[in-house]
Design a protein around this motif. Structure first.
Motif, PDB file in Angstrom:
ATOM      1  N   UNK A  73      45.767  41.834  35.318  1.00  0.00           N
ATOM      2  CA  UNK A  73      46.598  40.969  36.157  1.00  0.00           C
ATOM      3  C   UNK A  73      46.082  40.975  37.589  1.00  0.00           C
ATOM      4  N   UNK A  74      45.738  42.157  38.100  1.00  0.00           N
ATOM      5  CA  UNK A  74      45.167  42.231  39.437  1.00  0.00           C
ATOM      6  C   UNK A  74      43.838  41.492  39.493  1.00  0.00           C
ATOM      7  N   UNK A  75      43.075  41.624  38.440  1.00  0.00           N
ATOM      8  CA  UNK A  75      41.776  40.966  38.372  1.00  0.00           C
ATOM      9  C   UNK A  75      41.928  39.456  38.385  1.00  0.00           C
ATOM     10  N   UNK A  76      42.898  38.953  37.646  1.00  0.00           N
ATOM     11  CA  UNK A  76      43.110  37.510  37.605  1.00  0.00           C
ATOM     12  C   UNK A  76      43.527  36.983  38.973  1.00  0.00           C
ATOM     13  N   UNK A  77      44.234  37.798  39.741  1.00  0.00           N
ATOM     14  CA  UNK A  77      44.621  37.373  41.082  1.00  0.00           C
ATOM     15  C   UNK A  77      43.395  37.257  41.982  1.00  0.00           C
ATOM     16  N   UNK A  78      42.423  38.154  41.774  1.00  0.00           N
ATOM     17  CA  UNK A  78      41.246  38.169  42.634  1.00  0.00           C
ATOM     18  C   UNK A  78      40.267  37.054  42.298  1.00  0.00           C
ATOM     19  N   UNK A  90      28.371  32.891  39.652  1.00  0.00           N
ATOM     20  CA  UNK A  90      28.874  32.124  38.506  1.00  0.00           C
ATOM     21  C   UNK A  90      27.775  31.905  37.466  1.00  0.00           C
ATOM     22  N   UNK A  91      26.570  31.517  37.902  1.00  0.00           N
ATOM     23  CA  UNK A  91      25.461  31.309  36.965  1.00  0.00           C
ATOM     24  C   UNK A  91      25.138  32.601  36.219  1.00  0.00           C
ATOM     25  N   UNK A  92      25.112  33.694  36.954  1.00  0.00           N
ATOM     26  CA  UNK A  92      24.791  34.993  36.342  1.00  0.00           C
ATOM     27  C   UNK A  92      25.844  35.394  35.318  1.00  0.00           C
ATOM     28  N   UNK A  93      27.116  35.215  35.673  1.00  0.00           N
ATOM     29  CA  UNK A  93      28.185  35.601  34.758  1.00  0.00           C
ATOM     30  C   UNK A  93      28.164  34.765  33.486  1.00  0.00           C
ATOM     31  N   UNK A  94      27.882  33.480  33.607  1.00  0.00           N
ATOM     32  CA  UNK A  94      27.781  32.633  32.409  1.00  0.00           C
ATOM     33  C   UNK A  94      26.615  33.109  31.530  1.00  0.00           C
ATOM     34  N   UNK A  95      25.501  33.453  32.146  1.00  0.00           N
ATOM     35  CA  UNK A  95      24.337  33.952  31.405  1.00  0.00           C
ATOM     36  C   UNK A  95      24.682  35.261  30.681  1.00  0.00           C
ATOM     37  N   UNK A  96      25.298  36.193  31.406  1.00  0.00           N
ATOM     38  CA  UNK A  96      25.660  37.491  30.810  1.00  0.00           C
ATOM     39  C   UNK A  96      26.662  37.292  29.678  1.00  0.00           C
ATOM     40  N   UNK A 118      36.491  42.220  26.744  1.00  0.00           N
ATOM     41  CA  UNK A 118      35.901  42.128  25.403  1.00  0.00           C
ATOM     42  C   UNK A 118      36.346  43.319  24.558  1.00  0.00           C
ATOM     43  N   UNK A 119      36.380  44.510  25.153  1.00  0.00           N
ATOM     44  CA  UNK A 119      36.844  45.696  24.426  1.00  0.00           C
ATOM     45  C   UNK A 119      38.284  45.562  23.988  1.00  0.00           C
ATOM     46  N   UNK A 120      39.133  45.017  24.859  1.00  0.00           N
ATOM     47  CA  UNK A 120      40.537  44.836  24.493  1.00  0.00           C
ATOM     48  C   UNK A 120      40.671  43.804  23.374  1.00  0.00           C
ATOM     49  N   UNK A 148      34.578  33.333  36.880  1.00  0.00           N
ATOM     50  CA  UNK A 148      34.811  31.886  36.888  1.00  0.00           C
ATOM     51  C   UNK A 148      35.851  31.495  35.835  1.00  0.00           C
ATOM     52  N   UNK A 149      36.558  30.409  36.078  1.00  0.00           N
ATOM     53  CA  UNK A 149      37.615  29.967  35.162  1.00  0.00           C
ATOM     54  C   UNK A 149      37.079  29.685  33.765  1.00  0.00           C
ATOM     55  N   UNK A 150      35.844  29.186  33.652  1.00  0.00           N
ATOM     56  CA  UNK A 150      35.277  28.888  32.328  1.00  0.00           C
ATOM     57  C   UNK A 150      35.192  30.146  31.480  1.00  0.00           C
ATOM     58  N   UNK A 151      34.776  31.251  32.088  1.00  0.00           N
ATOM     59  CA  UNK A 151      34.648  32.503  31.333  1.00  0.00           C
ATOM     60  C   UNK A 151      36.034  33.047  31.000  1.00  0.00           C
ATOM     61  N   UNK A 152      36.971  32.962  31.936  1.00  0.00           N
ATOM     62  CA  UNK A 152      38.330  33.421  31.645  1.00  0.00           C
ATOM     63  C   UNK A 152      38.912  32.669  30.459  1.00  0.00           C
ATOM     64  N   UNK A 153      38.718  31.346  30.451  1.00  0.00           N
ATOM     65  CA  UNK A 153      39.237  30.542  29.349  1.00  0.00           C
ATOM     66  C   UNK A 153      38.568  30.911  28.039  1.00  0.00           C
TER      67      UNK A 153
END
Length: 194
Positions: A161-166, A51-57, A116-118, A170-175
């Motif tokens: 959709x499959x990704x969101x199921x998995x 989660x920390x890494x994804x927020x940083x990226x 991001x591309x989409x 983290x929810x913060x990045x999805x939002x």
């Protein structure tokens, strides 16, 4: 006993000269580095959770220069896996995460780049996931068929959709990704031109 003629000696010297031109470390050279000044990747990683890494990226990707470079690369069909690999390997070299965490980040970072591309306006068939490893195939139609077979003809929305199921991100990045406004490209018409 092997006799060395002047021709063989000249070829050997030429080979040695060629090898010595490469700017590379001597085997074992890293063992002679000063222990007081280790490389960044030789120290404990800055981040220890996905989660920390994804927020940083995510925060780094949305900086203006990085975002412009990313969207340009995606629109020029630079493979997403190559971009993700470069981001992750650079972070490892900078000591941001360790190799184990780098492998755990591969999938969510790939989905993040696709999202991001989409949002940039690219369709799933305009984004390339991986480079074709078969250099003998030069026909674009064959490459597209190979790409579609590899993708299983799955649309990006289905993958998301499959990704969101998995719950890989983290929810913060999805939002943040969902709230991100659609980005207009340089060639898009403005309201005045329409």
């Amino acid at each position: 006993m092997i006799e060395l003629t002047s021709d063989k000696l000249a070829r050997q010297q030429k080979g040695l000269d060629l090898i010595s031109k490469f700017d590379r470390a001597i085997p074992g050279q890293s063992l002679t580095n000063d222990p007081e000044q280790p490389y960044a990747w030789e120290q404990p990683a800055q981040f220890s959770t996905v989660k920390e890494c994804l927020m940083y990226i995510y925060d780094n990707l949305l900086e203006e220069d990085a975002f412009d470079n990313l969207t340009t690369a995606l629109s020029r069909e630079v493979p997403i896996f190559d971009i993700a690999s470069a981001i992750l390997y650079t972070g490892f070299l900078e000591g941001k995460w360790n190799p184990d965490l780098m492998l755990l980040l591969a999938e969510p970072v790939t989905y993040m780049l696709m999202s991001i591309g989409e949002m940039y306006g690219l369709e799933s068939d305009e984004m390339v996931l991986s480079s074709d490893d078969n250099p003998s195939v030069d026909d674009p139609e064959v490459q597209m068929k190979t790409f579609q077979q590899a993708m299983g003809k799955v649309k990006l929305s289905t993958m998301e959709n499959n990704f969101k199921k998995e719950n890989s991100l983290p929810n913060e990045i999805k939002e943040k990704l969902e709230k991100m406004p659609e980005v207009k490209g340089l060639l898009d018409k403005t309201k005045d031109e329409a």
